[in-house]
Each structure stands twice: as C-alpha cells, then as structure tokens.
Write a protein that holds these residues in place. Structure first.
Motif, PDB file in Angstrom:
ATOM      1  N   LEU A 108      58.052  15.390   7.053  1.00  0.00           N
ATOM      2  CA  LEU A 108      58.719  16.284   6.578  1.00  0.00           C
ATOM      3  C   LEU A 108      60.259  16.254   7.068  1.00  0.00           C
ATOM      4  O   LEU A 108      60.929  17.135   6.130  1.00  0.00           O
ATOM      5  CB  LEU A 108      58.310  17.187   8.266  1.00  0.00           C
TER       6      LEU A 108
ATOM      7  N   TYR B   6      58.181  25.957  13.406  1.00  0.00           N
ATOM      8  CA  TYR B   6      57.794  25.663  12.021  1.00  0.00           C
ATOM      9  C   TYR B   6      56.791  23.747  11.868  1.00  0.00           C
ATOM     10  O   TYR B   6      56.653  23.649  11.278  1.00  0.00           O
ATOM     11  CB  TYR B   6      58.808  25.456  11.209  1.00  0.00           C
ATOM     12  N   THR B   7      58.065  23.287  12.900  1.00  0.00           N
ATOM     13  CA  THR B   7      57.450  21.735  12.200  1.00  0.00           C
ATOM     14  C   THR B   7      56.260  21.424  12.790  1.00  0.00           C
ATOM     15  O   THR B   7      54.928  21.096  12.226  1.00  0.00           O
ATOM     16  CB  THR B   7      58.372  20.475  13.556  1.00  0.00           C
ATOM     17  N   ILE B  10      53.348  23.248  10.724  1.00  0.00           N
ATOM     18  CA  ILE B  10      53.140  22.395   9.358  1.00  0.00           C
ATOM     19  C   ILE B  10      52.154  21.038  10.115  1.00  0.00           C
ATOM     20  O   ILE B  10      51.281  20.853   9.457  1.00  0.00           O
ATOM     21  CB  ILE B  10      54.646  21.757   9.089  1.00  0.00           C
ATOM     22  N   HIS B  11      52.039  20.216  11.235  1.00  0.00           N
ATOM     23  CA  HIS B  11      51.877  19.228  11.778  1.00  0.00           C
ATOM     24  C   HIS B  11      50.269  19.571  12.223  1.00  0.00           C
ATOM     25  O   HIS B  11      49.250  19.437  11.422  1.00  0.00           O
ATOM     26  CB  HIS B  11      52.654  18.677  13.064  1.00  0.00           C
ATOM     27  N   THR B  14      48.603  20.545   9.354  1.00  0.00           N
ATOM     28  CA  THR B  14      48.084  18.966   8.541  1.00  0.00           C
ATOM     29  C   THR B  14      46.392  18.505   9.025  1.00  0.00           C
ATOM     30  O   THR B  14      45.978  17.818   8.415  1.00  0.00           O
ATOM     31  CB  THR B  14      48.983  18.086   8.288  1.00  0.00           C
ATOM     32  N   SER B  73      51.874  27.086   0.935  1.00  0.00           N
ATOM     33  CA  SER B  73      52.953  25.960   0.706  1.00  0.00           C
ATOM     34  C   SER B  73      53.112  26.139   2.185  1.00  0.00           C
ATOM     35  O   SER B  73      52.864  26.664   2.837  1.00  0.00           O
ATOM     36  CB  SER B  73      53.638  26.738   0.169  1.00  0.00           C
ATOM     37  N   LEU B  74      54.734  24.575   2.206  1.00  0.00           N
ATOM     38  CA  LEU B  74      55.541  25.168   3.583  1.00  0.00           C
ATOM     39  C   LEU B  74      56.005  26.564   3.799  1.00  0.00           C
ATOM     40  O   LEU B  74      56.364  26.510   4.517  1.00  0.00           O
ATOM     41  CB  LEU B  74      56.411  24.151   3.175  1.00  0.00           C
ATOM     42  N   VAL B  77      54.208  28.864   5.157  1.00  0.00           N
ATOM     43  CA  VAL B  77      54.121  28.458   6.716  1.00  0.00           C
ATOM     44  C   VAL B  77      55.707  28.877   7.065  1.00  0.00           C
ATOM     45  O   VAL B  77      54.888  29.342   8.707  1.00  0.00           O
ATOM     46  CB  VAL B  77      53.693  27.304   6.744  1.00  0.00           C
ATOM     47  N   SER B 127      52.640  21.804  -0.640  1.00  0.00           N
ATOM     48  CA  SER B 127      51.488  22.454   0.453  1.00  0.00           C
ATOM     49  C   SER B 127      50.726  21.179   0.584  1.00  0.00           C
ATOM     50  O   SER B 127      51.467  19.787   1.110  1.00  0.00           O
ATOM     51  CB  SER B 127      50.940  22.495  -1.207  1.00  0.00           C
ATOM     52  N   LEU B 128      50.590  21.926   1.817  1.00  0.00           N
ATOM     53  CA  LEU B 128      49.209  20.832   2.958  1.00  0.00           C
ATOM     54  C   LEU B 128      48.967  19.507   2.369  1.00  0.00           C
ATOM     55  O   LEU B 128      48.097  18.814   2.655  1.00  0.00           O
ATOM     56  CB  LEU B 128      48.636  21.818   3.492  1.00  0.00           C
TER      57      LEU B 128
END
Lengths: 140, 140
Positions: A108, B6-7, B10-11, B14, B73-74, B77, B127-128
């Motif tokens: 990230l 946000y971090t 995404i974590h 994933t 996509s990020l 998110v 993307s993921l």
DNA sequence: TATTTCGAAACCAACTTGGTTACAGATAGG
DNA sequence: CCTATCTGTAACCAAGTTGGTTTCGAAATA
C-alpha cells in the motif's frame, strides 16, 4: 491532511502577493482570513522556515513574500505546511504471521505514494501568480 | 482523510479475496489486522452498504467478498469508506469584504478538485487482484 | 435448544484542532 | 531613551475525531 492550515497558508500567501512589497501585520491578515492573529503567526512561522516569507517586528513591521508569485507553487506551499502523509497506514502493525498482514503495508505504501505523486504533479502546476490573476479578474 | 480506515478496508478486502469463497469471521479478520472485532465490523458495515461484501450471522457465518477481485479498484474502496474531501477549506468563512477572501475558496476548490482527480485516477488503476498477486508472490 | 456470529449502542482515553489569553522581546520613530 | 507597535511563544481551552472496548440483543445453524 485533515486540517485547514494548507488552505489558510495559500490564502495568506496570495494576500501577501496581492499587497506587493508592503508588509502586512498578522492582525490585518487575520481580518481577511477571519481568525485570530496568533493562528496566522503560527502558520506563517512555518512558511518562514521554508523561506517563503519574512517577518519584521515593531511599528510598520509585518510579513512579506520573499519570492515572485510565479515562483511559488501550491506544491511548495503544501511541503512547507506538510502535516504528514496522505494516507496513514494501520494504527497497530498487522499480524506478521498472516501472509496478507505481512506484506500489505509495503504494498500500500507504494500505491499510495504513486497516487500522491500524481496529485502533487497537479499542485505543482499552479502558482501564486495564477491565483492572483484569478482574484484580480474577479468582478468587484 | 486522517484515519486508518481506508488502509484497514483494503487489508480486509484483500484478505477476503485471499480466502476465496470461504466466509471469515470478524474475529479472525481482527487477528490479521491486529485490532478489535468490533472495529472490523464497523468498517465492513460500510463496505456492505457499498455492495462490496456480505455478512452472515450464526455458526459458519462471517464475511465474503461479493465481486471478483479484479473488479474492485482501490478508488472504489476509497469511495466506500470515504470520510470526506481531501483538502478542507477554511474553518470559518473568509472575509467577503477582502478581494482575496471573497474568491479564494472557489479558486482553491477547483484546483484541489483537479489534484484529487489525478490521485483518484491512479487509485483506479489498482485492483484487489493486483494486491492479491503481489501478496502471493511474497516469499514465505 | 445451545452455540456461534453479527448488529448496534454506549462509553472511554488519547489526540488533534482552531481559538484565545498573556506576556516577553524586538524595533521604529519621535 | 521612551513609547507604541509589532512578532514570538508558551499555556490553556472546548470541541471534535479516532481507535478501542464492553455489553447485550437478534439471527442463524445444527
């Protein structure tokens, strides 16, 4: 970046550019920004460290822009007030025993850096002179 | 955007992509993120509203990704957890009697929007699945 | 029915933020 | 050299945010 210092910094610098060689007091500037003079001095102190402005005490003193308006980009102002990174990572480090937790931060960090760089490229294209011209082009 | 949601989002996404069709409990996920299950549920509740995941109660329940990893996509998110604007404007409105104060907010809103759009364009490119591949390519 | 899981509310300490007061120090100008 | 005018800085404050925690109700599975 969840504070208003960047916006205020640009506002103040544009005001100084507008004023030309004349020194403006923190009290006068605070009148335009609509806040307290100490808040202005706090922000300008950071811009002075970055070499963007200078201050002078005593009667007739105040703050002056040290550079030509076209030589100051919004990116430079951002760097001068920079509170920190755009996207903070985890509050506590992820679990290194998990494959995702082990690698997600480094991944990230890379993607966030790329995104921020794109943003900064745009901010670098705008100067105080651009803002000044737009302000002056305003109807009275 | 000065929080870590946000971090974490995404974590977690994933991790769900990594797990495939299997449902993961908030407690298990919290173990990877290294935080409290309620924090995870709070964030996943937002992602569920955005249509990215679904939850199921009871034994064997948990959380599942609703889309193919390459279809998230990020940027999407970011929009799903979006706390708000990138650059906040003034805390109190500037003085409208000042030429700079009168126009600075509208000018900055435009430039900030352009800068943020550039950043979002970069986030849209990841993307993921990209993250997942990088995680799997990691040395054990 | 018993167990597992989510949902949601309530609460908390720590931190950040913008604002304010207060006062020391420096400077210009008579 | 005095005085009015500035900046510099520390200290304090209320309000809001953040991540974490506890608790309990509801739903679902087997």
């Amino acid at each position: 970046m969840s504070n208003t210092r960047y916006t205020v910094a640009i506002h103040v610098l544009t005001l100084l550019a507008y004023a030309g060689p004349e020194a403006l007091t923190s009290e006068y500037i605070a009148g335009s920004v609509n806040t307290n003079p100490v808040v202005i001095r706090r922000i300008l102190a950071g811009l002075r460290e970055a070499g963007l402005v200078r201050s002078q005490g005593g009667p007739g003193g105040g703050w002056q822009l040290l550079r030509a308006p076209e030589a100051v980009s919004l990116l430079e102002v951002l760097r001068a007030v920079d509170t920190e990174a755009s996207f903070p990572l985890h509050a506590t480090p992820p679990n290194p025993a998990c494959p995702v937790g082990r690698s997600i931060q480094a991944l990230l960090a890379g993607h966030f850096h790329t995104a921020q760089a794109a943003m900064e490229r745009e901010l670098a294209r705008v100067s105080l002179r651009d803002l000044l011209e737009d302000v002056k082009a305003q109807p009275a």
